[in-house]
Scaffold this active site. Structure first.
Site, PDB file in Angstrom:
ATOM      1  N   SER A 167      40.814  69.645   8.524  1.00 20.89           N
ATOM      2  CA  SER A 167      41.007  68.614   7.509  1.00 20.89           C
ATOM      3  C   SER A 167      42.247  67.770   7.823  1.00 20.89           C
ATOM      4  O   SER A 167      42.279  67.078   8.836  1.00 20.89           O
ATOM      5  CB  SER A 167      41.086  69.268   6.131  1.00 20.89           C
ATOM      6  OG  SER A 167      41.063  68.319   5.099  1.00 20.89           O
ATOM      7  N   ASP A 262      30.492  66.381   2.215  1.00 19.03           N
ATOM      8  CA  ASP A 262      31.931  66.224   2.389  1.00 19.03           C
ATOM      9  C   ASP A 262      32.247  64.740   2.308  1.00 19.03           C
ATOM     10  O   ASP A 262      31.654  63.938   3.043  1.00 19.03           O
ATOM     11  CB  ASP A 262      32.350  66.783   3.755  1.00 19.03           C
ATOM     12  CG  ASP A 262      33.849  66.707   4.008  1.00 19.03           C
ATOM     13  OD1 ASP A 262      34.581  66.129   3.182  1.00 19.03           O
ATOM     14  OD2 ASP A 262      34.287  67.228   5.048  1.00 19.03           O
ATOM     15  N   HIS A 292      33.083  70.353   2.367  1.00 21.37           N
ATOM     16  CA  HIS A 292      34.451  70.417   2.873  1.00 21.37           C
ATOM     17  C   HIS A 292      35.129  71.683   2.369  1.00 21.37           C
ATOM     18  O   HIS A 292      35.053  72.021   1.190  1.00 21.37           O
ATOM     19  CB  HIS A 292      35.249  69.205   2.403  1.00 21.37           C
ATOM     20  CG  HIS A 292      36.575  69.067   3.080  1.00 21.37           C
ATOM     21  ND1 HIS A 292      36.737  68.323   4.233  1.00 21.37           N
ATOM     22  CD2 HIS A 292      37.795  69.591   2.788  1.00 21.37           C
ATOM     23  CE1 HIS A 292      37.997  68.388   4.616  1.00 21.37           C
ATOM     24  NE2 HIS A 292      38.657  69.154   3.753  1.00 21.37           N
TER      25      HIS A 292
END
Length: 312
Positions: A167, A262, A292
């Site tokens: 991320s 996501d 995510h």
């Protein structure tokens, strides 16, 4: 494809925990909630492949651009028992540049070290808003340069070095490759970008489709970016938004992992496409039914297999 049952179960568990929305919290409160949540989700025993005896874990402090940085070294048993040097991988945790620490992806780092057969160096970079952009990428680059310079002393082959992250950590890994090219080193063999942030922009189909209901959403990402950037225009810098870098040629081969549900999906796909168009070898893995922060066990095994090949 509908949301994977395991991801749906994860969402249901989060709902039962009744967490506050990030944009209702201060960074200090959000960090406390994040640590509490991690304790709840990691209540089960550690996987056998990360059990003591299969690797050595060591916390160190190294020089950074504004003081000392904490890093954690994970050495697999094979690296301790046999002559090296061994491949190395810098790892940058997720958390929107505001949350997270060396424990955030500790289990993933253990698995990478043991199963990919490399020395993993996890970096506790400075967090925003106390230290806004570009503090985090400067720390990430400084740690990468330190590992390359000290490689022999810590049992790493400087010619077999990769960067990886999750991320916001994947955003930092991508930024490090740009910085290393600009600053003429260190040389990197691979970059692993797991559900990466690549653009300070919220107008994509995936942002509209996944704005809420899938753990990470539009409100959370606006909150993260608001705290990360001292000025909105800093989001245009390639180290903040790698997708905006005018030139991606000469960067190391990349593994890019994206998830169907996501909000960051489309910018991850777009970055992989731009890398490929500019001559970078790219392997993109699209996790159907996943979201995510919950890619399922197959995601980490994709990374393990990729690093085994790239760093062999």
């Amino acid at each position: 494809m509908s949301l994977d049952p395991s991801a749906q179960a994860h969402l249901q568990r989060l709902d039962r925990l009744a967490l506050a929305q990030l944009d209702q919290l201060s960074p200090v409160q959000a960090r406390a909630q994040s640590r509490w949540l991690r304790a709840q989700l990691q209540a089960s025993p550690a996987p056998a492949d990360t059990a003591p005896g299969r690797l050595q874990v060591q916390d160190l402090r190294i020089p950074g651009p504004a003081g000392m940085l904490a890093v954690r070294l994970y050495r697999p048993a094979e690296a301790l028992a046999a002559a090296g040097p061994w491949p190395g991988c810098l790892f940058f945790h997720g958390g929107g540049w505001v949350l997270g620490d060396l424990d955030t992806q500790d289990q993933e780092c253990r698995m990478l070290a043991v199963e990919a057969g490399c020395v993993v160096v996890s970096v506790d970079y400075r967090l925003a808003p106390e230290y806004p952009f570009p503090a985090a990428p400067e720390d990430a680059y400084a740690a990468t340069a330190w590992v390359a310079a000290q490689a022999t002393a810590i049992g790493i082959d400087p010619a077999r070095l990769a960067v990886a992250g999750m991320s916001a950590g994947a955003n930092l890994a991508a930024a490090v490759t740009l910085m290393a090219r600009q600053r003429q080193g260190p040389a990197l063999l691979a970059q692993v970008l797991m559900v990466p942030v690549t653009h300070h922009h919220f107008d994509t189909p995936s942002y509209r489709q996944c704005a809420e209901g899938y753990d990470l959403g539009l409100r959370s990402m606006r909150w993260f970016w608001q705290h990360y950037l001292a000025r909105p225009e800093d989001g245009l810098h390639p180290w903040a938004s790698p997708l905006l870098a005018p030139d991606l040629t000469g960067l190391p081969p990349a593994l890019v992992l994206v998830s169907q549900y996501d909000p960051l999906r489309d910018e991850g796909v777009a970055y992989a496409r731009r890398l490929r168009e500019q001559g970078v070898e790219v392997h993109t893995v699209f996790h159907l039914g996943m979201m995510h922060g919950f890619q399922g066990p197959e995601a980490i095994w994709c990374v393990i297999r990729y690093l085994r090949t790239r760093l062999a």
